[in-house]
Design a protein around this motif. Structure first.
Motif, mmCIF file in Angstrom:
data_model
loop_
_atom_site.group_PDB
_atom_site.id
_atom_site.type_symbol
_atom_site.label_atom_id
_atom_site.label_comp_id
_atom_site.label_asym_id
_atom_site.label_seq_id
_atom_site.Cartn_x
_atom_site.Cartn_y
_atom_site.Cartn_z
ATOM 1 N N HIS A 137 -49.598 77.138 -36.511
ATOM 2 C CA HIS A 137 -50.304 78.308 -37.036
ATOM 3 C C HIS A 137 -49.499 79.060 -38.104
ATOM 4 N N ALA A 138 -48.275 78.594 -38.349
ATOM 5 C CA ALA A 138 -47.443 79.259 -39.351
ATOM 6 C C ALA A 138 -46.541 78.210 -39.995
ATOM 7 N N TYR A 139 -46.018 78.532 -41.179
ATOM 8 C CA TYR A 139 -45.159 77.598 -41.890
ATOM 9 C C TYR A 139 -44.100 78.364 -42.680
ATOM 10 N N ALA A 140 -42.948 77.723 -42.835
ATOM 11 C CA ALA A 140 -41.849 78.318 -43.594
ATOM 12 C C ALA A 140 -41.915 77.821 -45.028
ATOM 13 N N ALA A 141 -41.619 78.729 -45.955
ATOM 14 C CA ALA A 141 -41.637 78.370 -47.381
ATOM 15 C C ALA A 141 -40.773 79.344 -48.168
ATOM 16 N N GLU A 142 -39.728 78.822 -48.804
ATOM 17 C CA GLU A 142 -38.857 79.614 -49.682
ATOM 18 C C GLU A 142 -38.332 80.880 -48.992
ATOM 19 N N PRO A 181 -54.508 81.906 -50.312
ATOM 20 C CA PRO A 181 -54.257 83.287 -50.756
ATOM 21 C C PRO A 181 -54.268 84.303 -49.616
ATOM 22 N N MET A 182 -55.014 84.036 -48.530
ATOM 23 C CA MET A 182 -55.114 84.981 -47.424
ATOM 24 C C MET A 182 -53.972 84.868 -46.428
ATOM 25 N N ASP A 183 -53.145 83.847 -46.508
ATOM 26 C CA ASP A 183 -52.019 83.708 -45.589
ATOM 27 C C ASP A 183 -51.115 84.940 -45.719
#
Length: 467
Positions: A137-142, A181-183
């Motif tokens: 349900h979530a992800y890591a990015a930068e 875009p809504m994340d």
């Protein structure tokens, strides 16, 4: 037992309130971001949910209600205030937290059972974020962690909006690391000059929404009874709370977290949106201490004005309403004498509040009790609504000030009458006498002088400009 009915924002219906556990009724309300004084709009949800807290304590027992209201003490607004003032973040948040508590107590609000600060729950937030990543349900990015809105099919159920509608109507932060875009952000990186904590994704700080989910879970469990706040929080804050909390606990159909959602409407000032540019922006402390040449407004009067409008309707704060409230409360306290409050809250007052917090109807019942001469019932109703914040000594000072004003007006009327006896022109006498009677003043003129007394319909606000 009294039946409580509440309008559930989630179902858009008035429902009979049935707690999960009557021995531990649980409520969470979003609290302030502590970087400055609370403005009067901030006080509305505090007063609304304080009334609900008092009702729940009355019905289920003081020891069977758990009320949590948080403090957001990690936020970009706080960081900016520290940078511009040169003061430490902790110094600012400690000071403004204390200001908030003092001001809310002054308007009759009981302290919640727990008032957690976000910075005390960073480990719980990190743990919840890790669980959301593990479940997809979530992800890591930068250096960021984002909640994947598309992974939660019930997103938008609270506000009744589709994702397309939300994108169109919201100020969505565009970022290359977002899949959608809504994340929304659960964790973000911190530079060396900003508050930060070590995490699996690097040094950083939590996003706004995750803090309430972590604190509510820690203090109230994964599912609890009531979640409240202003309707400006419904989207995105409450919508995001539901999404991340339900996904973290596994109730992905949206039926977990809080069973009842309550939202109060917004506040205006003198018929306009409160704004510094319009000159109608002021804090609770401004009212309590007096501002711009205005007299101080007792906390009990502020609360009375707020409760005179139903919580689900827009409220308009006006100086005239405050004057009328001061006059009415003053009249009731003048009736107090040696009377003490009844041990029983009048049924009509209790029933009004139990019917979706219908405080305007409850106040109407107080007027009925006053007119009927039921002083102990009146006092019990006032106590139940929290309209007993001003000390008897202060009310005596207010009433003494009214007496002095009436004494000055009596002297003025006597002087006008003496002049009129010589000139045979009684127009000024008649005009002042008419104005006094219109203000609810009892006027007695005799050969020995002029006596003025505040009658049962006395309205001190109508004396303005007569002296």
């Amino acid at each position: 037992m009294t039946t409580i009915k509440l309008t559930n924002s989630k179902t858009r219906r008035k429902e009979v309130f049935t707690p999960i556990d009557p021995d531990n009724v649980r409520m969470y309300v979003c609290g302030p971001t502590v970087y400055d004084r609370a403005h009067i709009g901030n006080a509305r949800p505090v007063i609304v949910f304080d009334v609900l807290y008092r009702l729940l304590r009355h019905v289920y027992g003081e020891d069977h209600v758990t009320y949590v209201r948080n403090f957001t003490d990690v936020d970009d607004k706080i960081n900016a205030r520290a940078a511009e003032s040169g003061r430490s973040i902790r110094e600012i948040t400690d000071e403004t937290t204390q200001w908030y508590l003092e001001d809310m107590r002054a308007v009759g609000a009981l302290d919640p059972n727990f008032m957690p600060r976000a910075t005390q729950y960073i480990p719980q937030m990190i743990s919840m974020i890790e669980g959301l990543i593990e479940k997809g349900h979530a992800y890591a990015a930068e250096g960021h962690v984002l909640f994947a809105v598309e992974s939660y099919k019930a997103y938008g159920a609270l506000s009744g909006r589709t994702i397309d509608d939300m994108i169109a109507g919201a100020r969505v932060e565009v970022a290359p690391y977002k899949r959608n875009p809504m994340d929304f952000v659960l964790w973000k990186p911190s530079s060396d000059d900003l508050p930060g904590w070590d995490s699996p994704w690097g040094r950083g700080r939590p996003g706004w929404h995750i803090e309430c989910s972590a604190m509510a879970k820690d203090r109230l469990g994964e599912t609890f009874d009531i979640h409240g706040g202003g309707n400006d929080l419904m989207f995105p804050h409450h919508e995001n709370e539901i999404a991340q909390s339900c996904c973290a606990s596994g109730c992905e159909d949206g039926q977990g977290f809080a069973n009842y959602w309550l939202h109060n409407e917004m506040l205006q000032v003198e018929g306009k949106k409160m704004s510094k540019s319009l000159g109608n922006f002021f804090t609770v402390r401004n009212l309590l201490d007096g501002h711009d040449g205005q007299a101080p407004v007792p906390g009990e009067v502020i609360r009375f004005v707020f409760l005179s409008t139903h919580y689900r309707k827009p409220m308009d704060w006006t100086a005239e309403k405050a004057q009328r409230a001061l006059a009415e409360l003053g009249k009731w306290h003048k009736m107090r004498g040696e009377n003490v409050a009844s041990d029983n809250v009048p049924t009509e007052v209790l029933d009004a509040v139990a019917d979706d917090l219908n405080t305007p109807r409850a106040i109407s019942e107080l007027r009925r009790l006053a007119n009927a001469g039921d002083i102990s019932g009146l006092l019990a109703g006032l106590d139940f609504l929290g309209l007993n914040t001003v000390s008897v000594d202060m009310w005596n000072e207010i009433l003494e000030s009214e007496k002095e004003e009436l004494s000055e007006l009596a002297d003025q009327l006597a002087a006008l009458r003496a002049t009129a006896m010589e000139t045979k022109d009684f127009s000024a006498v008649d005009a002042l006498k008419t104005a006094l009677i219109d203000a609810g003043v009892e006027v007695r003129m005799s050969k020995t002088g002029v006596d003025l007394d505040a009658g049962p319909n006395f309205d001190a606000s109508k004396l303005e400009g007569l002296l």
